[in-house]
Design an enzyme around this catalytic site. Structure first.
Site, PDB file in Angstrom:
ATOM      1  N   TYR A 140       0.856  -1.182   0.000  1.00 45.55           N
ATOM      2  CA  TYR A 140       0.000   0.000   0.000  1.00 45.55           C
ATOM      3  C   TYR A 140       0.891   1.232   0.000  1.00 45.55           C
ATOM      4  O   TYR A 140       1.848   1.313   0.778  1.00 45.55           O
ATOM      5  CB  TYR A 140      -0.902   0.009   1.235  1.00 45.55           C
ATOM      6  N   ASP A 168       9.337   2.880  -0.165  1.00 54.46           N
ATOM      7  CA  ASP A 168       8.280   3.553   0.585  1.00 54.46           C
ATOM      8  C   ASP A 168       8.453   3.167   2.051  1.00 54.46           C
ATOM      9  O   ASP A 168       8.062   2.085   2.481  1.00 54.46           O
ATOM     10  CB  ASP A 168       6.906   3.148   0.057  1.00 54.46           C
ATOM     11  N   LYS A 182       4.244   9.166   8.826  1.00 51.57           N
ATOM     12  CA  LYS A 182       3.968   8.584  10.138  1.00 51.57           C
ATOM     13  C   LYS A 182       4.936   9.075  11.236  1.00 51.57           C
ATOM     14  O   LYS A 182       4.740  10.165  11.753  1.00 51.57           O
ATOM     15  CB  LYS A 182       3.910   7.061  10.006  1.00 51.57           C
TER      16      LYS A 182
END
Ligand code: PLP
Length: 429
Positions: free
Chosen positions: A146, A241, A269
């Protein structure tokens, strides 16, 4: 926790009249596990406090954003101090430099970077940069990884080595999706075949080097090595990522753990400590293709936001304290071993995957290597497990396709409670 506690139920009913599905991000709706979500009144350390006043041990930790736990005093103080000096300037300020300097020192492949407001934005911008710099349109991603909700990335493969992408969301033009090639994770042969056929058309390959968004999957080292080699040979850009794995699996992220240097890295994050922030960065010559120094446009009203920068600086300072990662590793290792022990004594062979403080218990007796393998888990059993934990005030992500996160604020007692609940659950089913 009562299954549908009264205040939360009332709030969720109201939320359903205001938000599609009652939520502002889909997985919060408990769609995969059933039941209504609880509402959070406040949070502290390892725990969420519900509207009913119940304390819930939290392994979601804002989906990995909170490595220090909720409302860490150093982060709260940094935000409070900065708030009184202004919440957004629309002009340059020193905190941007301070956080960027820290990130660059800890992740040396990042020579230059740009701050954005979310992981999605970081990835979307990195892809545009890769396409702009190479003059190529095709991108390669892996099933089950994702990368946020940008159009080019909400694409899933059909079967076969590299099918032209079929979008797995409405609203994505087929003309765009066809430029996204998807492959199964960990499959070196299919990767070789794709590059042999169309390597010269590939702008970039993007992956989660530690996939967490299909549950924690272990990348094979030959797979990562081959990725680095093939992208280098074909002039394609390798994007790690690390929105989830950055500062999570090691201080220098997955690239430090695996000793592989990507061309571009995306972050999010943890670098915002719970405030909305993302970043992407890499080789200086590549990053200089961005406006205003180059032709690839990218911008943001709130980018480099001073509140977010202050929170990030405070968090990065905490995680660089001596012993931080070894303490987190010890807690996470205790959880992993305890769950493994519970599985063993139940006579089954459910698989447990962990890297650092990311962990998943897969209700699959075969070791999952990719997205299809995760699809073979016993999802009913997962739902029962989730509900059992929640009834006992322990909150894990409400989907088998997710990682749990241990924070530095979790205690041995809390870890042991989780293990105990898992043990009695597995004995009974
Ligand atoms: C969470 C995540 C994103 C998206 O970040 P948002 O801040 O939710 O937009 C992208 N990539 C990975 C690996 C993630 O875990």
């Amino acid at each position: 926790m009562e299954k549908t506690a009264s205040q939360s139920k009332e709030l969720f009913d109201q939320a359903c009249t205001l938000f599609p599905g009652g939520v502002n991000s889909p997985v919060r709706a408990f769609g995969a596990v059933g039941g209504d979500p609880f509402f959070v009144k406040e949070a502290k350390g390892s725990c969420l406090i519900t509207e009913e006043g119940e304390s819930v041990l939290d392994y979601v930790q804002s989906w990995g954003a909170l490595i220090l736990g909720h409302a860490h005093p150093a982060v709260v103080e940094a935000i409070q101090q900065q708030a009184s000096r202004g919440t957004s300037y629309g002009a340059s300020h020193k905190l941007e430099i301070e956080l960027a300097d820290q990130i660059q020192k800890l992740v040396p492949s990042i020579e230059k970077l740009r701050f954005v407001n979310s992981g999605t934005e970081a990835v979307m911008s990195a892809i545009r940069l890769a396409r702009g710099a190479t003059g190529r349109d095709k991108i390669v991603k892996f099933e089950g990884c994702y990368h946020g909700h940008a159009d080019s990335l909400l694409v899933k493969a059909g079967s076969g080595a590299a099918t032209f992408g079929v979008p797995n969301s409405g609203g994505i033009p087929a003309d765009l999706a066809q430029h996204t090639l998807t492959l199964p994770f960990n499959d070196v042969a299919k990767l070789d075949a794709l590059f042999a056929e169309s390597g010269s058309e590939v702008a970039c390959v993007i992956l989660e080097p530690v996939p967490g968004n299909m549950g924690v999957i272990h990348a094979r080292s030959e797979f990562l090595k081959q990725l680095r080699e093939l992208t280098q040979k074909s002039g394609s850009i390798l994007i790690f990522d690390e929105v989830m794995s950055g500062f999570r699996v090691a201080l220098g992220g997955a690239q430090e753990h695996f000793k592989i240097k990507p061309d571009l890295t995306t972050l999010g994050k943890i670098i915002g400590a719970g405030l909305p922030v993302g970043a992407f960065g890499g080789k200086a010559e590549l990053m200089d293709q961005l406006a205003p120094s180059g032709p690839v446009y990218q911008a943001g009203t709130l980018s480099g936001n001073p509140l977010a920068m202050a929170a990030g600086i405070a968090a990065l300072k905490e995680i660089q304290q001596p012993g931080f990662y070894s303490q987190l590793e010890a807690l996470s290792d205790r959880l992993e071993k305890g769950i493994r022990g519970a599985v063993e004594s139940s006579g089954r062979s459910w698989q447990v995957h962990r890297l650092g403080s990311m962990i998943t218990l897969f209700f699959n007796e075969k070791d999952p290597q990719n997205f299809d393998d995760v699809g073979e888990c016993d999802f009913d059993l997962f739902s029962k497990y989730f509900q059992t934990l929640l009834q006992n005030n322990v909150f894990i992500p409400p989907s088998q396709y997710e990682a749990w996160f241990v924070s530095s604020s979790h205690t041995v007692k809390e870890i042991d409670k989780t293990i105990g609940l898992t043990q009695s659950f597995l004995q009974e089913v």
